[in-house]
Scaffold this active site. Sequence first.
Site, PDB file in Angstrom:
ATOM      1  CD  GLU A 135     -38.616 -26.318 -56.706  1.00 56.85           C
ATOM      2  OE1 GLU A 135     -37.591 -27.025 -56.728  1.00 56.85           O
ATOM      3  OE2 GLU A 135     -39.746 -26.750 -56.409  1.00 56.85           O
ATOM      4  CE  LYS A 161     -33.952 -27.437 -56.574  1.00 62.82           C
ATOM      5  NZ  LYS A 161     -34.203 -28.907 -56.663  1.00 62.82           N
ATOM      6  CE  LYS A 178     -41.845 -28.737 -54.846  1.00 63.49           C
ATOM      7  NZ  LYS A 178     -40.619 -29.019 -55.566  1.00 63.49           N
ATOM      8  CD  GLU A 228     -42.559 -34.604 -54.294  1.00 64.71           C
ATOM      9  OE1 GLU A 228     -42.663 -33.391 -54.571  1.00 64.71           O
ATOM     10  OE2 GLU A 228     -41.549 -35.105 -53.775  1.00 64.71           O
ATOM     11  CG  ASN A 231     -39.347 -35.770 -56.723  1.00 66.48           C
ATOM     12  OD1 ASN A 231     -38.603 -35.628 -57.689  1.00 66.48           O
ATOM     13  ND2 ASN A 231     -39.122 -35.216 -55.547  1.00 66.48           N
ATOM     14  CD  GLU A 280     -43.352 -33.112 -57.896  1.00 69.83           C
ATOM     15  OE1 GLU A 280     -42.463 -32.914 -57.050  1.00 69.83           O
ATOM     16  OE2 GLU A 280     -44.516 -33.413 -57.582  1.00 69.83           O
ATOM     17  CB  SER A 281     -37.072 -33.962 -59.974  1.00 79.13           C
ATOM     18  OG  SER A 281     -37.595 -33.431 -58.786  1.00 79.13           O
TER      19      SER A 281
HETATM   20  O1  LIG Z   1     -34.140 -29.132 -59.333  1.00 75.22           O
HETATM   21  P1  LIG Z   1     -34.964 -30.113 -60.155  1.00 75.22           P
HETATM   22  O2  LIG Z   1     -34.243 -31.416 -60.434  1.00 75.22           O
HETATM   23  O3  LIG Z   1     -35.537 -29.448 -61.402  1.00 75.22           O
HETATM   24  O4  LIG Z   1     -36.230 -30.522 -59.197  1.00 75.22           O
HETATM   25  C1  LIG Z   1     -37.211 -29.512 -58.939  1.00 75.22           C
HETATM   26  C2  LIG Z   1     -38.231 -30.051 -57.905  1.00 75.22           C
HETATM   27  O5  LIG Z   1     -38.911 -31.133 -58.489  1.00 75.22           O
HETATM   28  C3  LIG Z   1     -37.522 -30.506 -56.635  1.00 75.22           C
HETATM   29  O6  LIG Z   1     -36.904 -29.371 -56.056  1.00 75.22           O
HETATM   30  C4  LIG Z   1     -38.476 -31.138 -55.618  1.00 75.22           C
HETATM   31  C5  LIG Z   1     -39.519 -31.969 -55.921  1.00 75.22           C
HETATM   32  N1  LIG Z   1     -40.150 -32.377 -54.795  1.00 75.22           N
HETATM   33  C6  LIG Z   1     -39.535 -31.800 -53.716  1.00 75.22           C
HETATM   34  C7  LIG Z   1     -39.837 -31.865 -52.344  1.00 75.22           C
HETATM   35  C8  LIG Z   1     -39.037 -31.151 -51.469  1.00 75.22           C
HETATM   36  C9  LIG Z   1     -37.976 -30.369 -51.960  1.00 75.22           C
HETATM   37  C10 LIG Z   1     -37.686 -30.270 -53.330  1.00 75.22           C
HETATM   38  C11 LIG Z   1     -38.475 -31.008 -54.199  1.00 75.22           C
END
Ligand SMILES: O=P(O)(O)OC[C@@H](O)[C@@H](O)c1c[nH]c2ccccc12
Length: 257
Positions: free
Chosen positions: A53, A55, A115, A164, A185, A215-216
């Site tokens: 990603e 970001k 995204k 998601e 997520n 995710e995340s």
């Molecule tokens: O920064 P991380 O913890 O690696 O997470 C990435 C991504 O999953 C996260 O930015 C995200 C997952 N779903 C979203 C929906 C909107 C904005 C952002 C997200």
Amino acid sequence: MLADLTAGSVADAETRRQLRPFDVVEREALAAPAAVDALAALAPAERVKVIAEIKRSSPSRGALASIPDPAALASLYETGGASAISVLTEQRKFGGSLDDLMAVRRAVSLPVLRKDFIATAYQVFEARAAGADLVLLIVAALDDATLRTLYDLIVELGMTPLVETHSAEELDRAAQLGAGLIGVNARNLSTFELDRDLFGTLVARFPAGAIKVAESAVLSPADVAHYRAAGADAVLVGEALVTGGDPVANLAAFRAV
Ligand SMILES: O=P(O)(O)OC[C@@H](O)[C@@H](O)c1c[nH]c2ccccc12
């Protein structure tokens, strides 16, 4: 927070629509080069797939990285073996833009995910016109009718929805869509609380054949291993890649799990 983010993204899209009306963006979307097959790129394999990603910041973590050249970062992600690139295009809290997505599109041949907090058809056409191959749909942000309508439009334009979820009920709604690419997520987009175990709790509810994305909250190879052991086909990683120094080395470590 999720409702605010969605309202903000829709409002920003409305501002853009004043300058680029729906029919103009629709025509651009229909004239764009065909979308890349993201399901093939993210299909389950021996090794975990990584969606890398781009970001710059987030409401939960604040400023992360300035990323003056998102295309260069995306190229490093491609070199590092990412299977897809996720580009934040939400501007208010994440510092992203469709310009970022278009720059990334020109730089890589990997599937590119828009995204953002998508709630209108205009935003879907924008994504296609900018060269996106996937579009995020956040189940918690959308009622069933809107979710269905946007899902069908994304597919109709040749793109792949990443649906998601953050609960059993939302996963069931994703399954109802017939989604082939579903994410859980770990972060609750309203409370920001993190739960890396949520994916494993919900994995049994994924419809057969759907690609499972965790995710995340991936900060280390151990976190990737945790998701992989729970059944993830792919992981979506942002913060660790934009703040963690050498993205190529980090991706190699994540993929070696
Ligand atoms: O920064 P991380 O913890 O690696 O997470 C990435 C991504 O999953 C996260 O930015 C995200 C997952 N779903 C979203 C929906 C909107 C904005 C952002 C997200």
